[in-house]
Every structure is written in structure tokens, then in C-alpha cells.
Design an enzyme around this catalytic site. Structure first.
Site, PDB file in Angstrom:
ATOM      1  CE1 TYR A 153      17.029   2.517  40.457  1.00 43.64           C
ATOM      2  CE2 TYR A 153      19.024   1.360  41.357  1.00 43.64           C
ATOM      3  CZ  TYR A 153      17.640   2.149  41.572  1.00 43.64           C
ATOM      4  OH  TYR A 153      17.518   2.465  42.779  1.00 43.64           O
ATOM      5  CG  ASP A 255      25.941   3.445  38.259  1.00 41.67           C
ATOM      6  OD1 ASP A 255      26.393   2.991  39.118  1.00 41.67           O
ATOM      7  OD2 ASP A 255      24.849   3.832  38.227  1.00 41.67           O
ATOM      8  CE  LYS A 283      24.166  -2.380  44.333  1.00 42.41           C
ATOM      9  NZ  LYS A 283      22.910  -2.232  45.419  1.00 42.41           N
TER      10      LYS A 283
END
Length: 444
Positions: A153, A255, A283
């Protein structure tokens, strides 16, 4: 739309808020990932406050939190030391739409911590930062196509929202998956520029690279697949990606939205000893505030640096978010902080393994201490790729998650995501968590 949702004992307030929300918010939520529920709860829980590793919902129920805003609140909720830092910024101005000194200090620290980071650019979310990295890679190579891996994702925007959650009927051949749009609303033309490959399959990778020789701008991956139940890279697989991309002139992009900084100061690239050309962070970077970054080799970032490639954002590295990130990274750069995260998570992972073994429940506990997931595979074998999850017992995961919730342990409702461990979790909270794990398995 006005159908009344039945309430569960002790959560009437959350039910009432969800009914109210459905009249003004599409689906009653502000993010598709919040439209989740496990066990008998037909509505999400509404949280009212948090402190350290704990959160309280609107009905006053208390939980030890292993979601921690999908890993963003890595230092815990409302830590006093961070609150003091942000209070000063609130009093002096949260953003001006101009350059600020804190963003420079933050970029310097990222450059010092992250192996690949020669130059840095900031954004507001992981989705935005991924777009920036892809654009930089395309500009650098003069190519358009991107290779990504099935089940990985990289944000909800069109750029790479492909083959994140395809069904078995949609996915196509295992060695050469079909590109499947993540949802309606994604133009079919996007699929023309995305090549999908299975994870941890060297032969399939080389075949895909050969089939698109001279066409690929970048290979993008989650080095630990946080959104594929923390599936780990097979030994040597990240090295293979590095070697193949170097040989073919392809930009390798990690990522690290989830792995960045929480798995160690240098992220997954430092953990595995494989340095990508570009990496994406969010995050844990912001410590609970919205900030993201993409960083990498100076020559790949050169077109951005010279202004030939467009990248903007009014809110990029605002003083408030940059100050939160700088404070957070300074804490995470202390060896004791990440060591405590890793050791605490490892302890919980072992508790899950022991409980599963004692109850003879097939269960793979995979990932690392900082981020992991329990996957109820048929024989307890860890997953190697996305399609292994087709055979996982998701109903059992949902029951496990709800049993934990009833015992005051809050985790991700989605079994294909992962647990995140806060840096402030205490000995007493770890003991309570391990006890709840054993009790939850007994209740399955």
C-alpha cells in the site's frame, strides 16, 4: 441512512455519535479505514482522550493502545515533553507559508539519520510524499512506468492505488498479477503505467523487469509490508531489488511510511543494510502531527532542487508540524527509545506465540518488535506474499481482536495491518497485555 444501530453494553455513546455522524459525514467517517468493526460492534469506537499508552472512549472505557494512530503517535498520546514544545509554537505562530528555520534543522537531522537521505523534501501525508518520490523518479529517468508489488500500500491517490487488495478472482496469474484499481474512481489509464509483481519471488521479478526493459522509472516497495500483515522480505530479496535496479538504471524507492524511524533511527534500510535511491516517510516522523517527507540521492532530487519538477504544498513543514517532528526524531535517535519499543513488542509477540501454542491454534506472529501482526494461517506458517492471506482465518482474527478489546487492549481492527508499539509502554501495561493475550486465546 437513518436506520438505528443497536448498541453494545458499555458503548452507547459511540453508537450515538456514529448515528449522528452518518447525517453529515459520508458513511459517518472521515477515512475509509475507520469504517471498520470487529466482533459484534456494528460501529466504530469514538475516542475522547489519550495519555501515554492509554486511550479512553466517549463512554469512559479505557484501553492500552497498540494502534497509536496507525503508528503516528510513536511517543504516546499527549506526552508532556512534546506538549511543551508545541505550546511554544502555538504562541508564536503555527504557519506562515514561508520558509522556517525548524524545517532546516529537521532536514539536517533526517539526513544524518537516514542512509539514503542526501536531500529532503517535506509533504503532509504519506500519500503526498509517495507522489513526490514517483514524480522525481520519472523526471530523473525520463520513463513513466512504475513497478509495485501486490498487496503493498502506497497511499490512496491514483498514482499507485493499484493491486492493494485484489480478490482472488481479480488478481490474475500468481507470477504475473493483473493491475487492479484499488477502488472505483481510479482511471483505467493509471493501470497502463503500473506493473504489478508478487513479493518475494525473484524469478517473477526478473521476468517483469525483462518484459519492461527500458520502461521503468522506479521499483517501489514496503520493505516490511505493514499493510500485508507485516510480511517480511525473504533473506536477500531486498539486496536483489537493489542489484537489479542498479544494473537497469531504475530508481529504487522504499516506502518507509510505517517502518521509518520506529524500527530504528535509520529505518528499515538501516536494519536490512540495503540503501534505496529514494525513501518516503510519515507516521512516526510527526509524533502525531501531519508531516511527511521523501528523501534520497542528490542527483535524483536534482530536478526538484532546481525547480524543473513541480512540488508544492502550503502546509509543507509548517512550524508546528516541523517542531513536532524534530522533537520526535531527537527522541527516536536515542538508542534507549527504539530499544524499548523493540523489546516491548518482542515480548508481546512471544506472548501471542505461547498462547497460540498452548491452545493449539495455528498462528504466525510476523514482523519485528516495533510493528507486527498475528496471522491465523492454516498451519501457522508466516506469509511470504499477498495471496497467502487468502487462506488466513480472518474470522478468527476478528474474534481475537474483539476479545482483546473486551479486555482493554486496542489494536488495529484490520487483520491485514499491524500492531504498533508506543515508546512509553510500561512494565505494568506489558504484563496486562500479555495476560489479555492469553485470556483472548482461551476465549476463541
Amino acid at each position: 441512512m437513518n436506520t438505528r444501530v443497536p448498541a453494545l453494553p458499555g458503548t452507547e455513546g459511540s453508537r450515538a455519535w456514529f448515528e449522528r455522524a452518518r447525517a453529515s459525514l459520508a458513511g459517518g467517517v472521515s477515512s475509509s479505514s475507520r469504517a471498520t468493526s470487529t466482533g459484534p460492534h456494528p460501529y466504530p469506537l469514538y475516542m475522547a482522550r489519550g495519555s501515554g499508552s492509554r486511550i479512553w472512549d466517549v463512554d469512559g472505557n479505557e484501553y492500552i493502545d497498540y494502534l497509536i494512530s496507525y503508528g503516528s503517535a510513536v511517543l504516546g498520546h499527549a506526552p508532556e515533553h512534546l506538549t511543551e514544545t508545541l505550546t511554544g509554537v502555538l504562541r508564536s505562530g503555527t504557519m506562515f507559508g514561508t520558509c522556517n528555520t525548524v524545517e532546516v534543522e529537521l532536514a539536517e537531522l533526517i539526513r544524518d539519520m537516514v542512509p539514503c537521505a542526501e536531500l529532503v523534501r517535506f509533504a503532509n501525508s504519506g500519500s503526498e510524499a509517495v507522489q513526490g518520490a514517483v514524480r522525481a523518479a520519472r523526471a530523473h529517468t525520463g520513463r513513466s512506468k512504475i513497478l509495485k508489488f501486490e498487496g503493498h500500500y502506497h497511499g490512496w491517490t491514483d498514482t499507485l492505488a493499484v493491486s492493494n487488495r485484489p480478490t482472488a478472482a481479480e488478481a490474475g496469474p500468481g507470477t504475473a498479477p493483473f493491475p487492479v484499481p484499488h477502488s472505483p474512481g481510479i482511471p483505467r489509464g493509471v493501470l497502463d503505467d503500473v506493473v504489478v509483481c508478487p513479493w518475494n519471488d525473484p524469478a517473477a521479478l526478473r521476468a517483469a523487469l525483462d518484459a519492461h526493459r527500458g520502461e521503468l522509472a522506479a521499483v517501489v516497495c514496503e520493505p516490511i509490508v505493514a499493510n500485508n500483515a507485516c510480511t517480511m522480505p525473504a533473506p536477500g530479496y531486498l539486496d536483489l531489488l537493489r542489484d537489479e535496479c542498479t544494473a537497469r538504471g531504475i530508481v529504487l524507492v522504499f516506502d518507509e511510511v510505517c517502518t521509518g524511524f520506529r524500527t530504528g533511527p535509520g529505518g528499515a534500510q538501516a536494519m536490512f543494510g540495503v540503501v534505496p535511491d529514494l525513501a518516503v516517510f510519515s507516521k512516526a516522523l510527526g509524533g502525531g502531527l501531519p508531516v511527511a517527507a521523501f528523501a534520497g540521492r542528490a542527483d535524483v532530487m536534482e530536478a526538484l532542487a532546481e525547480g524543473r519538477v513541480k512540488h508544492g504544498g502550503t502546509y509543507n513543514a509548517s512550524p508546528l508540524c516541523a517542531a513536532s517532528a524534530l522533537h520526535t526524531l531527537r527522541r527516536l535517535n536515542q538508542p534507549g527509545t527504539v530499544a524499548h519499543i523493540e523489546e516491548s513488542g518482542t515480548r508481546v509477540m512471544e506472548a501471542i506465540r505461547r498462547a497460540a501454542h498452548d491452545r493449539r491454534v495455528p498462528c504466525a506472529v510476523q514482523g519485528v518488535g516495533a510493528m507486527f501482526q498475528a496471522v491465523f494461517t492454516p498451519d501457522g506458517t508466516p506469509t511470504r506474499g499477498y495471496r497467502d492471506l487468502f487462506a488466513a482465518d480472518r474470522a478468527r482474527h476478528d474474534a481475537f481482536r474483539h476479545a482483546l478489546l473486551e479486555r482493554g487492549i486496542h489494536t488495529n481492527a484490520f487483520g491485514m495491518a499491524c500492531w504498533f508499539v508506543p515508546a512509553c509502554v510500561t512494565e505494568a501495561e506489558l504484563e496486562a497485555t500479555c495476560e489479555a493475550v492469553h485470556a483472548a486465546f482461551a476465549a476463541l
